[in-house]
Design a protein around this motif. Structure first.
Motif, short mmCIF file in Angstrom:
data_model
loop_
_atom_site.label_atom_id
_atom_site.label_comp_id
_atom_site.label_asym_id
_atom_site.label_seq_id
_atom_site.Cartn_x
_atom_site.Cartn_y
_atom_site.Cartn_z
N PRO A 1 2.24 4.43 -6.76
CA PRO A 1 1.04 3.91 -7.41
C PRO A 1 1.14 3.87 -8.94
O PRO A 1 1.73 4.75 -9.57
N ARG B 1 2.38 -0.10 -5.95
CA ARG B 1 0.97 -0.29 -5.61
C ARG B 1 0.19 -0.16 -6.91
O ARG B 1 0.15 0.92 -7.52
N GLU C 1 0.81 -1.22 0.00
CA GLU C 1 0.00 0.00 0.00
C GLU C 1 0.84 1.26 0.00
O GLU C 1 0.37 2.33 -0.42
#
Length: 282
Positions: free
Chosen positions: A28, A55, A24
């Motif tokens: 991203p 992520r 997490e």
């Protein structure tokens, strides 16, 4: 994908289904799929990036896959772009790398042009920044899909072709069609199940506005990846033209042995290109 989870999020009035993987706290990456397919086409990339500590979120566009259905006017590319912007915000993804194939790439380009603050880098694979160059031809396909779904055959000028085979010809390169029957058969079986509503999604792609002017002086690093065997948007449409529209922040490459779906046909080569592209982010 042991670490993958599935879910859905309310984004811009649509319920978008997604798969997430990787730590997490990783940088991203958002993966957006092609018309006629689902987020599963991006899973080969998802697995690679998750294994490298990113992520990763792959999602289905509204009106396709596991996401909520929509009327034709709700499927236009500006609406799908706002869906992605909302998904990024709702999932708390801070300036992700956005990677899209075909329709997903068109959305990635628009997000970079219209919401540059949300994007770390953008990659358009097998996409186009321009108006549809084959509008009349693809309008015939849209009309058939809207009336009959993917059943039956379509007159392509030099004879008829079953629609499932026509879609495979659009989506895959010659090498994939000839030598990767496992892949093509899996997706042709999926094409067989598409309902007539897929014609609405196809119409939105075919009737799209150009985003070339919007990309001028774009500051987001943009990579355009063309498949060397792309039957729908061959280079320079899916490569050089996009990079030139972006200007100094634009780059392009051509992936050998791939057609319109390099993310699915040659994921290792696409992954290598992306890992070279991502460090261009400021």
């Amino acid at each position: 994908m042991k670490t993958a989870t599935t879910g859905s999020v309310d984004a811009n009035g649509a319920m978008l289904a997604y798969t997430a993987a990787g730590p997490e706290d990783g940088t991203p990456v958002v993966l957006a799929h092609s018309l006629f397919m689902t987020r599963e086409m991006m899973h080969p990339l998802l697995r690679r990036f998750a294994s490298d500590g990113f992520r990763v979120v792959a999602y289905d566009h509204r009106g396709q896959g596991g996401s909520s259905p929509a009327m034709r006017q709700e499927l236009e590319l500006p609406a799908l772009t706002e869906d992605l912007a909302a998904l990024i915000t709702e999932l708390g993804l801070t300036r992700p790398h956005v990677v899209g194939n075909s329709l997903g790439g068109m959305i990635a380009l628009r997000l970079a042009a219209w919401h540059p603050d949300l994007v770390r880098t953008a990659t358009a694979i097998g996409a186009s920044a321009e108006h549809e160059h084959r509008r009349d031809e693809f309008d015939l396909l849209v009309d058939h899909l809207t009336a009959y779904g993917t059943t039956g055959a379509l007159d392509i000028g030099n004879g008829t072709m079953p629609v499932r085979e026509l879609l495979a010809h659009i989506m895959f390169g010659d090498d994939t069609l000839a030598y990767n029957q496992t892949l093509t058969s899996r997706w042709m079986d999926y094409f067989d199940q598409l309902p007539p509503s897929i014609g609405d999604a196809a119409d939105a792609v075919v009737a799209r506005d150009s985003v070339v002017e919007d990309l001028k002086d774009c500051q987001v690093p943009v990579l355009a990846i063309a498949g060397a065997q792309d039957h729908a948007y061959p280079d320079p449409i899916s490569g050089k033209n996009i990079a030139e529209a972006v200007g100094a922040a634009g780059h392009h490459i051509v992936i050998p042995g791939a057609g319109h779906s390099p993310a699915l046909e040659q994921p290792a080569l696409v992954y290598a290109a992306l890992t070279e592209h991502f460090p261009r982010a400021a």
